[in-house]
Design a protein around this motif. Structure first.
Motif, PDB file in Angstrom:
ATOM      1  N   LEU A 141      59.934  21.660 -26.187  1.00  0.00           N
ATOM      2  CA  LEU A 141      59.379  22.455 -27.283  1.00  0.00           C
ATOM      3  C   LEU A 141      58.183  21.751 -27.909  1.00  0.00           C
ATOM      4  O   LEU A 141      57.130  22.357 -28.133  1.00  0.00           O
ATOM      5  CB  LEU A 141      60.455  22.717 -28.335  1.00  0.00           C
ATOM      6  N   VAL A 142      58.337  20.462 -28.193  1.00  0.00           N
ATOM      7  CA  VAL A 142      57.248  19.690 -28.785  1.00  0.00           C
ATOM      8  C   VAL A 142      56.051  19.652 -27.831  1.00  0.00           C
ATOM      9  O   VAL A 142      54.902  19.800 -28.268  1.00  0.00           O
ATOM     10  CB  VAL A 142      57.717  18.267 -29.163  1.00  0.00           C
ATOM     11  N   ASP A 143      56.296  19.479 -26.542  1.00  0.00           N
ATOM     12  CA  ASP A 143      55.196  19.501 -25.565  1.00  0.00           C
ATOM     13  C   ASP A 143      54.458  20.835 -25.614  1.00  0.00           C
ATOM     14  O   ASP A 143      53.230  20.885 -25.592  1.00  0.00           O
ATOM     15  CB  ASP A 143      55.715  19.269 -24.146  1.00  0.00           C
ATOM     16  N   GLY A 144      55.216  21.921 -25.683  1.00  0.00           N
ATOM     17  CA  GLY A 144      54.595  23.245 -25.745  1.00  0.00           C
ATOM     18  C   GLY A 144      53.752  23.434 -26.988  1.00  0.00           C
ATOM     19  O   GLY A 144      52.649  23.972 -26.933  1.00  0.00           O
ATOM     20  N   HIS A 147      49.724  23.969 -27.129  1.00  0.00           N
ATOM     21  CA  HIS A 147      49.178  25.117 -27.856  1.00  0.00           C
ATOM     22  C   HIS A 147      48.069  24.666 -28.813  1.00  0.00           C
ATOM     23  O   HIS A 147      46.977  25.246 -28.853  1.00  0.00           O
ATOM     24  CB  HIS A 147      50.296  25.821 -28.626  1.00  0.00           C
ATOM     25  N   GLU A 148      48.352  23.632 -29.587  1.00  0.00           N
ATOM     26  CA  GLU A 148      47.365  23.122 -30.538  1.00  0.00           C
ATOM     27  C   GLU A 148      46.150  22.537 -29.825  1.00  0.00           C
ATOM     28  O   GLU A 148      45.011  22.689 -30.284  1.00  0.00           O
ATOM     29  CB  GLU A 148      48.001  22.093 -31.473  1.00  0.00           C
ATOM     30  N   LEU A 149      46.366  21.877 -28.707  1.00  0.00           N
ATOM     31  CA  LEU A 149      45.265  21.333 -27.926  1.00  0.00           C
ATOM     32  C   LEU A 149      44.321  22.437 -27.466  1.00  0.00           C
ATOM     33  O   LEU A 149      43.096  22.265 -27.454  1.00  0.00           O
ATOM     34  CB  LEU A 149      45.804  20.555 -26.726  1.00  0.00           C
ATOM     35  N   MET A 150      44.858  23.585 -27.116  1.00  0.00           N
ATOM     36  CA  MET A 150      44.016  24.700 -26.668  1.00  0.00           C
ATOM     37  C   MET A 150      43.071  25.163 -27.771  1.00  0.00           C
ATOM     38  O   MET A 150      41.961  25.611 -27.496  1.00  0.00           O
ATOM     39  CB  MET A 150      44.868  25.869 -26.177  1.00  0.00           C
ATOM     40  N   SER A 193      54.269  18.137 -36.468  1.00  0.00           N
ATOM     41  CA  SER A 193      55.168  17.056 -36.854  1.00  0.00           C
ATOM     42  C   SER A 193      55.639  16.261 -35.645  1.00  0.00           C
ATOM     43  O   SER A 193      55.601  16.732 -34.515  1.00  0.00           O
ATOM     44  CB  SER A 193      56.385  17.621 -37.574  1.00  0.00           C
ATOM     45  N   THR A 194      56.115  15.085 -35.916  1.00  0.00           N
ATOM     46  CA  THR A 194      56.683  14.263 -34.852  1.00  0.00           C
ATOM     47  C   THR A 194      58.089  14.748 -34.527  1.00  0.00           C
ATOM     48  O   THR A 194      58.741  15.393 -35.353  1.00  0.00           O
ATOM     49  CB  THR A 194      56.731  12.781 -35.265  1.00  0.00           C
ATOM     50  N   PRO A 195      58.591  14.459 -33.329  1.00  0.00           N
ATOM     51  CA  PRO A 195      59.946  14.892 -32.967  1.00  0.00           C
ATOM     52  C   PRO A 195      61.016  14.445 -33.961  1.00  0.00           C
ATOM     53  O   PRO A 195      61.981  15.176 -34.191  1.00  0.00           O
ATOM     54  CB  PRO A 195      60.158  14.268 -31.591  1.00  0.00           C
ATOM     55  N   SER A 196      60.843  13.284 -34.566  1.00  0.00           N
ATOM     56  CA  SER A 196      61.862  12.823 -35.519  1.00  0.00           C
ATOM     57  C   SER A 196      61.953  13.760 -36.727  1.00  0.00           C
ATOM     58  O   SER A 196      63.043  13.994 -37.258  1.00  0.00           O
ATOM     59  CB  SER A 196      61.568  11.392 -35.969  1.00  0.00           C
ATOM     60  N   VAL A 197      60.827  14.317 -37.157  1.00  0.00           N
ATOM     61  CA  VAL A 197      60.840  15.275 -38.272  1.00  0.00           C
ATOM     62  C   VAL A 197      61.557  16.548 -37.843  1.00  0.00           C
ATOM     63  O   VAL A 197      62.360  17.114 -38.574  1.00  0.00           O
ATOM     64  CB  VAL A 197      59.400  15.571 -38.754  1.00  0.00           C
TER      65      VAL A 197
END
Length: 60
Positions: A21-24, A28-31, A2-6
């Motif tokens: 947190l969003v960056d992490g 994670h998903e990119l990996m 989700s986007t940060p606004s969500v």
């Protein structure tokens, strides 16, 4: 993801801060996408064999 606004609207927080947190989560998903390079050949072999084994030995 989700986007940060969500996340903000649901009051999700972290001691790291929402942006970190969003960056992490994003990293994670990119990996997961980076793993395709190693997993795809094995999946191709299993697909061609037509077998669906219950257990597989660890990939070397």
């Amino acid at each position: 993801m989700s986007t940060p606004s969500v996340w903000r609207s649901r009051r999700i927080s972290s001691h790291l801060g929402l942006e970190a947190l969003v960056d992490g989560v994003f990293l994670h998903e990119l990996m997961h996408t980076r793993q395709f390079y190693f997993v795809t050949p094995r999946l191709a072999v299993l697909t061609r064999s037509g077998k669906r084994p219950e257990k597989q030995p660890p990939l070397a």
